[in-house]
Design a protein around this motif. Structure first.
Motif, PDB file in Angstrom:
ATOM      1  N   LEU A  93      -3.139  -0.715   3.691  1.00  0.00           N
ATOM      2  CA  LEU A  93      -2.380  -1.526   2.742  1.00  0.00           C
ATOM      3  C   LEU A  93      -1.889  -0.654   1.595  1.00  0.00           C
ATOM      4  O   LEU A  93      -2.679   0.044   0.950  1.00  0.00           O
ATOM      5  CB  LEU A  93      -3.244  -2.654   2.168  1.00  0.00           C
ATOM      6  N   LEU A  94      -0.593  -0.697   1.338  1.00  0.00           N
ATOM      7  CA  LEU A  94      -0.013  -0.033   0.181  1.00  0.00           C
ATOM      8  C   LEU A  94       0.138  -1.076  -0.914  1.00  0.00           C
ATOM      9  O   LEU A  94       0.871  -2.053  -0.750  1.00  0.00           O
ATOM     10  CB  LEU A  94       1.348   0.567   0.534  1.00  0.00           C
ATOM     11  N   VAL A  95      -0.585  -0.893  -2.027  1.00  0.00           N
ATOM     12  CA  VAL A  95      -0.574  -1.886  -3.097  1.00  0.00           C
ATOM     13  C   VAL A  95      -0.164  -1.245  -4.411  1.00  0.00           C
ATOM     14  O   VAL A  95      -0.298  -0.039  -4.612  1.00  0.00           O
ATOM     15  CB  VAL A  95      -1.953  -2.575  -3.262  1.00  0.00           C
ATOM     16  N   ASN A  96       0.326  -2.089  -5.307  1.00  0.00           N
ATOM     17  CA  ASN A  96       0.715  -1.676  -6.652  1.00  0.00           C
ATOM     18  C   ASN A  96      -0.196  -2.393  -7.641  1.00  0.00           C
ATOM     19  O   ASN A  96      -0.186  -3.622  -7.714  1.00  0.00           O
ATOM     20  CB  ASN A  96       2.180  -2.029  -6.896  1.00  0.00           C
ATOM     21  N   ILE A  97      -0.999  -1.631  -8.372  1.00  0.00           N
ATOM     22  CA  ILE A  97      -1.954  -2.208  -9.318  1.00  0.00           C
ATOM     23  C   ILE A  97      -1.367  -2.116 -10.720  1.00  0.00           C
ATOM     24  O   ILE A  97      -1.003  -1.034 -11.186  1.00  0.00           O
ATOM     25  CB  ILE A  97      -3.307  -1.473  -9.257  1.00  0.00           C
ATOM     26  N   VAL A  98      -1.240  -3.269 -11.387  1.00  0.00           N
ATOM     27  CA  VAL A  98      -0.759  -3.296 -12.770  1.00  0.00           C
ATOM     28  C   VAL A  98      -1.919  -3.752 -13.646  1.00  0.00           C
ATOM     29  O   VAL A  98      -2.635  -4.691 -13.313  1.00  0.00           O
ATOM     30  CB  VAL A  98       0.463  -4.223 -12.932  1.00  0.00           C
ATOM     31  N   GLY A  99      -2.102  -3.071 -14.768  1.00  0.00           N
ATOM     32  CA  GLY A  99      -3.305  -3.319 -15.546  1.00  0.00           C
ATOM     33  C   GLY A  99      -4.496  -2.740 -14.805  1.00  0.00           C
ATOM     34  O   GLY A  99      -4.373  -1.796 -14.019  1.00  0.00           O
ATOM     35  N   GLU A 100      -5.654  -3.304 -15.003  1.00  0.00           N
ATOM     36  CA  GLU A 100      -6.854  -2.772 -14.361  1.00  0.00           C
ATOM     37  C   GLU A 100      -7.162  -3.437 -13.030  1.00  0.00           C
ATOM     38  O   GLU A 100      -7.608  -2.790 -12.088  1.00  0.00           O
ATOM     39  CB  GLU A 100      -8.065  -2.937 -15.297  1.00  0.00           C
ATOM     40  N   LYS A 101      -6.902  -4.746 -12.928  1.00  0.00           N
ATOM     41  CA  LYS A 101      -7.402  -5.472 -11.763  1.00  0.00           C
ATOM     42  C   LYS A 101      -6.370  -6.379 -11.104  1.00  0.00           C
ATOM     43  O   LYS A 101      -6.724  -7.175 -10.239  1.00  0.00           O
ATOM     44  CB  LYS A 101      -8.616  -6.323 -12.172  1.00  0.00           C
ATOM     45  N   THR A 102      -5.103  -6.285 -11.494  1.00  0.00           N
ATOM     46  CA  THR A 102      -4.087  -7.177 -10.932  1.00  0.00           C
ATOM     47  C   THR A 102      -3.236  -6.442  -9.906  1.00  0.00           C
ATOM     48  O   THR A 102      -2.664  -5.390 -10.197  1.00  0.00           O
ATOM     49  CB  THR A 102      -3.185  -7.752 -12.039  1.00  0.00           C
ATOM     50  N   ILE A 103      -3.161  -7.010  -8.707  1.00  0.00           N
ATOM     51  CA  ILE A 103      -2.311  -6.473  -7.652  1.00  0.00           C
ATOM     52  C   ILE A 103      -0.967  -7.185  -7.728  1.00  0.00           C
ATOM     53  O   ILE A 103      -0.899  -8.414  -7.669  1.00  0.00           O
ATOM     54  CB  ILE A 103      -2.930  -6.699  -6.254  1.00  0.00           C
ATOM     55  N   ARG A 104       0.101  -6.402  -7.881  1.00  0.00           N
ATOM     56  CA  ARG A 104       1.447  -6.982  -7.931  1.00  0.00           C
ATOM     57  C   ARG A 104       2.028  -7.020  -6.520  1.00  0.00           C
ATOM     58  O   ARG A 104       2.203  -5.989  -5.882  1.00  0.00           O
ATOM     59  CB  ARG A 104       2.356  -6.168  -8.853  1.00  0.00           C
ATOM     60  N   PHE A 105       2.336  -8.225  -6.043  1.00  0.00           N
ATOM     61  CA  PHE A 105       2.955  -8.414  -4.738  1.00  0.00           C
ATOM     62  C   PHE A 105       4.441  -8.714  -4.917  1.00  0.00           C
ATOM     63  O   PHE A 105       4.813  -9.655  -5.625  1.00  0.00           O
ATOM     64  CB  PHE A 105       2.307  -9.588  -3.994  1.00  0.00           C
ATOM     65  N   LEU A 106       5.279  -7.913  -4.267  1.00  0.00           N
ATOM     66  CA  LEU A 106       6.723  -8.148  -4.233  1.00  0.00           C
ATOM     67  C   LEU A 106       7.161  -8.062  -2.769  1.00  0.00           C
ATOM     68  O   LEU A 106       7.906  -7.174  -2.367  1.00  0.00           O
ATOM     69  CB  LEU A 106       7.453  -7.117  -5.096  1.00  0.00           C
ATOM     70  N   LEU A 107       6.656  -9.002  -1.985  1.00  0.00           N
ATOM     71  CA  LEU A 107       6.921  -9.003  -0.549  1.00  0.00           C
ATOM     72  C   LEU A 107       8.383  -9.348  -0.270  1.00  0.00           C
ATOM     73  O   LEU A 107       9.048  -9.985  -1.091  1.00  0.00           O
ATOM     74  CB  LEU A 107       6.001 -10.012   0.141  1.00  0.00           C
ATOM     75  N   PRO A 108       8.901  -8.951   0.896  1.00  0.00           N
ATOM     76  CA  PRO A 108      10.296  -9.285   1.213  1.00  0.00           C
ATOM     77  C   PRO A 108      10.489 -10.792   1.322  1.00  0.00           C
ATOM     78  O   PRO A 108       9.574 -11.533   1.696  1.00  0.00           O
ATOM     79  CB  PRO A 108      10.532  -8.586   2.554  1.00  0.00           C
ATOM     80  N   LEU A 109      11.691 -11.240   1.007  1.00  0.00           N
ATOM     81  CA  LEU A 109      11.967 -12.673   0.990  1.00  0.00           C
ATOM     82  C   LEU A 109      11.877 -13.299   2.374  1.00  0.00           C
ATOM     83  O   LEU A 109      11.699 -14.514   2.495  1.00  0.00           O
ATOM     84  CB  LEU A 109      13.356 -12.935   0.396  1.00  0.00           C
ATOM     85  N   ASN A 110      12.005 -12.489   3.414  1.00  0.00           N
ATOM     86  CA  ASN A 110      11.939 -12.994   4.788  1.00  0.00           C
ATOM     87  C   ASN A 110      10.580 -12.742   5.432  1.00  0.00           C
ATOM     88  O   ASN A 110      10.452 -12.789   6.660  1.00  0.00           O
ATOM     89  CB  ASN A 110      13.044 -12.371   5.637  1.00  0.00           C
ATOM     90  N   VAL A 111       9.556 -12.469   4.629  1.00  0.00           N
ATOM     91  CA  VAL A 111       8.220 -12.234   5.183  1.00  0.00           C
ATOM     92  C   VAL A 111       7.777 -13.464   5.975  1.00  0.00           C
ATOM     93  O   VAL A 111       8.074 -14.603   5.607  1.00  0.00           O
ATOM     94  CB  VAL A 111       7.213 -11.895   4.060  1.00  0.00           C
ATOM     95  N   SER A 112       7.077 -13.229   7.076  1.00  0.00           N
ATOM     96  CA  SER A 112       6.654 -14.336   7.938  1.00  0.00           C
ATOM     97  C   SER A 112       5.227 -14.761   7.611  1.00  0.00           C
ATOM     98  O   SER A 112       4.466 -14.031   6.964  1.00  0.00           O
ATOM     99  CB  SER A 112       6.730 -13.915   9.406  1.00  0.00           C
ATOM    100  N   ASN A 113       4.859 -15.943   8.084  1.00  0.00           N
ATOM    101  CA  ASN A 113       3.491 -16.420   7.903  1.00  0.00           C
ATOM    102  C   ASN A 113       2.492 -15.516   8.616  1.00  0.00           C
ATOM    103  O   ASN A 113       1.389 -15.286   8.114  1.00  0.00           O
ATOM    104  CB  ASN A 113       3.365 -17.859   8.418  1.00  0.00           C
ATOM    105  N   ASP A 114       2.874 -15.004   9.781  1.00  0.00           N
ATOM    106  CA  ASP A 114       1.979 -14.100  10.508  1.00  0.00           C
ATOM    107  C   ASP A 114       1.740 -12.819   9.719  1.00  0.00           C
ATOM    108  O   ASP A 114       0.612 -12.304   9.667  1.00  0.00           O
ATOM    109  CB  ASP A 114       2.567 -13.766  11.884  1.00  0.00           C
ATOM    110  N   GLU A 115       2.796 -12.288   9.107  1.00  0.00           N
ATOM    111  CA  GLU A 115       2.641 -11.076   8.295  1.00  0.00           C
ATOM    112  C   GLU A 115       1.771 -11.354   7.075  1.00  0.00           C
ATOM    113  O   GLU A 115       0.941 -10.520   6.689  1.00  0.00           O
ATOM    114  CB  GLU A 115       4.018 -10.551   7.881  1.00  0.00           C
ATOM    115  N   LEU A 116       1.948 -12.525   6.478  1.00  0.00           N
ATOM    116  CA  LEU A 116       1.121 -12.905   5.330  1.00  0.00           C
ATOM    117  C   LEU A 116      -0.350 -12.985   5.733  1.00  0.00           C
ATOM    118  O   LEU A 116      -1.234 -12.497   5.013  1.00  0.00           O
ATOM    119  CB  LEU A 116       1.598 -14.252   4.784  1.00  0.00           C
TER     120      LEU A 116
END
Length: 374
Positions: A338-361
């Protein structure tokens, strides 16, 4: 990396190729990208429609300059303005910071035209860019103070309705900059009480309202513009990130009476708008339909339901933050692909594509669970 400025902490992988939500390194290991180039890839990596549009434009020309008019510029500008429900004009830029710089010039012209010398209001944890002008209104002291120690024109207020109202009553305000969801500031939404105070004093004092939609715009929250969730009426809207399909492109929307505030020669750019980026922008805007916005809304609700087991979920649509109970490093997520972007100390920022599928989620949540051992 002896010749690169030490301004970034990079992932310890070398990318071979990418498609959709996935990235592969040189050894063939697969990763899921949860923040899409920090919100740039609205439809994932290498979407075939976007790549096709880029290739077709490149076969015609790559650059023209603003002495020529590219047909895609007209389409993109018309769509961006029409979605505001107001009249206006667009100045194209190369980035979010440039769009903010354009907004600041509009404000200065407005102030001089109307002989105003009031304050410019921004908010704590607003992020508007790293150029000197954009830094003036960026609400992070740690990145602003090394370059701008004190600016008597700019005031940073908290998201507290009482404090905002006290200030608005006592001071003359010329402009207010808003991020309705703090992108770098933890994905907190602007409180409704603060919105109502701003709307009241906008009418009373006739200041300019700037909606920074660099992250929250273009359908990411389930509406075309994030400010539309709050019934706000901005005079200026700034756009960037996702509009260029991965290529540099931004826009400053000057609405209503501001549409003709610039005269010939008062602002310009050598590169913007790049024709190849505009071709991508046209296709991207064509893909942002009512059906897509409904999908973003619904899958955003699913995201909140699924990821609430891991921590506090904030944001709207597919602009989400998950604040964890304990600090987890990006290396721990990397071990599960998993490639994640951490903002602050403990918050993961999710900017998933608008066409992300339920299976991918579901797959992302499964890997997330393995990291957190939930």
């Amino acid at each position: 990396m002896a010749y690169l400025a030490d301004t970034y902490i990079r992932f310890p992988i070398k990318v071979r190729n990418a498609s959709g939500v996935r990235i592969w390194d040189l050894d063939g290991k697969e990763y899921i990208d949860t923040f899409m180039g920090i919100g740039v890839l609205l439809f994932g990596h290498n979407h075939p429609n976007v790549i096709r549009a880029m290739k077709e434009k490149m076969e015609r020309y790559v650059h023209l300059s603003n002495f020529f008019l590219d047909e895609d510029a007209e389409y993109v500008a018309r769509r961006l303005i029409s979605e505001t429900g107001k009249g206006g004009k667009v100045f194209f830029t190369n980035s979010g910071a440039e769009s903010i710089e354009c907004a600041l010039k509009v404000i200065e012209k407005f102030r001089k035209r109307n002989r105003r010398k009031g304050k410019i209001v921004s908010f704590v944890k607003n992020f508007h860019g790293r150029t000197l002008g954009a830094l003036r209104i960026t609400g992070f002291e740690r990145i602003r103070i090394p370059f701008i120690e004190h600016d008597t024109e700019v005031v940073f207020l908290p998201y507290n309705a009482s404090e905002v109202e006290v200030f608005m009553k006592a001071e003359t305000v010329d402009a207010v900059f808003l991020e309705v969801i703090h992108g770098s500031g933890g994905l907190n939404m602007i409180p409704g009480e603060v919105v109502e105070v701003i709307k009241f004093y906008q009418k009373k004092h006739n200041f300019l309202l700037v909606a920074d939609e660099v992250q929250s715009g273009l359908g990411r929250t389930g509406k075309f513009y994030g400010y539309q969730h709050f019934d706000l009426d901005p005079d200026i809207v700034t756009i960037a990130k996702g509009i260029g399909g991965g290529l540099p492109l931004g826009a400053c929307l000057m609405l209503g009476e501001l549409a003709d505030i610039f005269e010939t020669g008062e602002h310009g750019s050598t590169f913007a708008p790049n024709p190849v980026a505009l071709a991508a922008g046209r296709v991207i805007l064509q893909m942002i339909t009512a059906e897509l916005l409904e999908h973003v809304t619904n899958i955003g609700k699913a995201f909140k339901e699924i990821f609430s087991q891991f921590g506090t979920v904030r944001g709207l649509g597919l602009m989400r933050g998950v604040e964890l109970e304990k600090r987890v490093t990006k290396e721990e997520f990397l071990s599960e692909g998993l490639l994640v972007n951490i903002v602050g100390e403990k918050t993961i920022r999710f900017l998933l594509p608008l066409n992300v599928s339920n299976d991918e989620l579901d797959e992302i949540a499964e890997r997330f669970s393995r990291v957190l051992k939930v």
